[in-house]
Design an enzyme around this catalytic site. Sequence first.
Site, short mmCIF file in Angstrom:
data_model
loop_
_atom_site.label_atom_id
_atom_site.label_comp_id
_atom_site.label_asym_id
_atom_site.label_seq_id
_atom_site.Cartn_x
_atom_site.Cartn_y
_atom_site.Cartn_z
N LYS A 1 2.17 -3.60 6.29
CA LYS A 1 2.44 -3.74 4.86
C LYS A 1 3.94 -3.70 4.57
O LYS A 1 4.45 -4.44 3.74
CB LYS A 1 1.71 -2.64 4.07
CG LYS A 1 0.20 -2.81 4.07
CD LYS A 1 -0.20 -4.06 3.31
CE LYS A 1 -1.65 -4.41 3.43
NZ LYS A 1 -1.99 -5.67 2.74
N SER B 1 0.83 -1.20 0.00
CA SER B 1 0.00 0.00 0.00
C SER B 1 0.86 1.25 0.00
O SER B 1 1.98 1.26 0.55
CB SER B 1 -0.85 -0.02 1.27
OG SER B 1 -1.44 1.24 1.48
N TYR C 1 -1.33 -0.21 10.39
CA TYR C 1 -1.69 -0.80 9.10
C TYR C 1 -0.53 -0.68 8.11
O TYR C 1 -0.10 -1.66 7.50
CB TYR C 1 -2.95 -0.11 8.54
CG TYR C 1 -3.21 -0.49 7.10
CD1 TYR C 1 -3.63 -1.77 6.76
CD2 TYR C 1 -3.01 0.44 6.06
CE1 TYR C 1 -3.84 -2.13 5.43
CE2 TYR C 1 -3.22 0.08 4.74
CZ TYR C 1 -3.64 -1.20 4.42
OH TYR C 1 -3.83 -1.55 3.10
N1 LIG Z 1 -8.84 -0.79 -1.09
C1 LIG Z 1 -7.75 -0.04 -1.13
O1 LIG Z 1 -7.84 1.17 -1.42
C2 LIG Z 1 -6.38 -0.61 -0.83
C3 LIG Z 1 -5.25 0.23 -0.92
C4 LIG Z 1 -3.99 -0.29 -0.67
C5 LIG Z 1 -3.85 -1.64 -0.35
N2 LIG Z 1 -4.95 -2.44 -0.25
C6 LIG Z 1 -4.76 -3.86 0.08
O2 LIG Z 1 -5.40 -4.66 -0.90
C7 LIG Z 1 -5.84 -5.88 -0.32
C8 LIG Z 1 -7.30 -6.10 -0.66
O3 LIG Z 1 -8.06 -5.00 -0.18
P1 LIG Z 1 -9.60 -4.83 -0.49
O4 LIG Z 1 -9.84 -3.38 -0.62
O5 LIG Z 1 -10.02 -5.72 -1.58
O6 LIG Z 1 -10.22 -5.29 0.91
P2 LIG Z 1 -11.37 -6.35 1.22
O7 LIG Z 1 -11.62 -6.28 2.69
O8 LIG Z 1 -12.51 -6.18 0.30
O9 LIG Z 1 -10.66 -7.73 0.86
C9 LIG Z 1 -9.84 -8.46 1.76
C10 LIG Z 1 -10.22 -9.92 1.60
O10 LIG Z 1 -9.38 -10.71 2.45
C11 LIG Z 1 -10.19 -11.59 3.20
N3 LIG Z 1 -9.51 -11.83 4.49
C12 LIG Z 1 -9.22 -10.93 5.44
N4 LIG Z 1 -8.60 -11.52 6.48
C13 LIG Z 1 -8.48 -12.83 6.15
C14 LIG Z 1 -7.94 -13.96 6.82
N5 LIG Z 1 -7.40 -13.86 8.05
N6 LIG Z 1 -7.98 -15.17 6.20
C15 LIG Z 1 -8.54 -15.29 4.96
N7 LIG Z 1 -9.08 -14.26 4.30
C16 LIG Z 1 -9.05 -13.03 4.87
C17 LIG Z 1 -11.52 -10.87 3.37
O11 LIG Z 1 -12.60 -11.73 3.65
C18 LIG Z 1 -11.66 -10.18 2.02
O12 LIG Z 1 -12.28 -11.02 1.07
C19 LIG Z 1 -5.55 -5.77 1.17
O13 LIG Z 1 -4.33 -6.44 1.42
C20 LIG Z 1 -5.41 -4.27 1.40
O14 LIG Z 1 -4.58 -3.99 2.48
C21 LIG Z 1 -6.22 -1.96 -0.49
#
Ligand SMILES: NC(=O)c1ccc[n+]([C@@H]2O[C@H](COP(=O)([O-])OP(=O)(O)OC[C@H]3O[C@@H](n4cnc5c(N)ncnc54)[C@H](O)[C@@H]3O)[C@@H](O)[C@H]2O)c1
Length: 332
Positions: free
Chosen positions: A147, A119, A143
Amino acid sequence: MSIVVTGGAGYIGAHVVRALASSGQDVVVVDDLSTSDAGRVAGVPLHRLDLTAPGADELVADVLRESRATAVVHLAAKKQVGESVARPEWYYRQNVGGLATVLEAARRTGCDRLVFSSSAAVYGEPASGVVDETTVAAPINPYGRTKLVGEWMVQDAGRAWGLRHLSLRYFNVAGAAVPELGDPAVLNLVTLVLDHLERGRRPVLFGDDYPTPDGSCVRDYVHVADLASAHVAALDYLGRDARDVEVLDVGLGRGSSVLEVLAAVERVTGLPTAPEVAPRRPGDPARLVATARRVRETLGWEPTHDLTSMVASAWEAWRHQRDAGLEPLRAG
Ligand SMILES: NC(=O)c1ccc[n+]([C@@H]2O[C@H](COP(=O)([O-])OP(=O)(O)OC[C@H]3O[C@@H](n4cnc5c(N)ncnc54)[C@H](O)[C@@H]3O)[C@@H](O)[C@H]2O)c1
């Protein structure tokens, strides 16, 4: 042969699954559905398991073996900054512990390619608002630190047992490839604004006196479908013999201010977005924009969506969720 996508039922994960499937790959999802639902990946094999549960490494190893996985895309994580400040130990268990489980399973089964979801939060509050991968990573909350630790973990696995790895530092993700795959979480600016408008409230502008052209904060927004295609390119990259890159920023290399996003929402929705101005929030840098040069050069990746397209698709997805009676996930 398949690609295992952890967190594949989530907002970004479901787009990655979709992009991989349309590039002809077999995909298998591992997800505990803690912040998502299985309907987003209907028709794709899904193993419901919590990566932090005792014995999860053996279960993930079984999935990798059974699916003859050639690579993992590891997205599963928790992502709420405020929650990470309140419950740091749980965040480390989820984000660092979950990744350790996946690495352990990958090593045991000889699956030696991994793309890691990092991130822009690793940059914290950089002195210059335009960053690239040489900018010092100095996250300012748990957070962001989970990362950065994740990036170190995959790099160490590369040194220890030859894991081929790439960490993608996502900037501000918005939009939807299809209305069914919209962001269900109200944590990012676009969904926050749509949620306010829906509830008949004015959007809130935190700080209008930043040293930026219009006084509001500037960020780099990337369409989730473009972000997903960067993962397909990242997996191709891991197949190359010559690899000299470990982290890539994924953004457009273009900044949009909060007021510009509000104007785009007003254009798209026809609803007035004049904000209520509130004091600045601690930890919000005035500007955080990627140069995005390295991702283009390394992966040959070219984003195809602009801010208007992100906002228009987010709005369409928002209305779809509302028509389907789905409640948005608000910060806990
Ligand atoms: N959305 C953003 O703007 C953004 C920005 C930077 C980084 N990220 C990273 O991208 C990734 C996905 O983010 P997202 O926005 O799709 O979030 P999201 O919450 O929609 O997706 C995360 C997924 O991981 C699953 N999950 C969480 N903990 C788990 C565990 N212990 N075991 C198994 N599954 C688990 C959840 O059920 C979910 O389906 C994450 O790593 C997040 O940190 C997101």
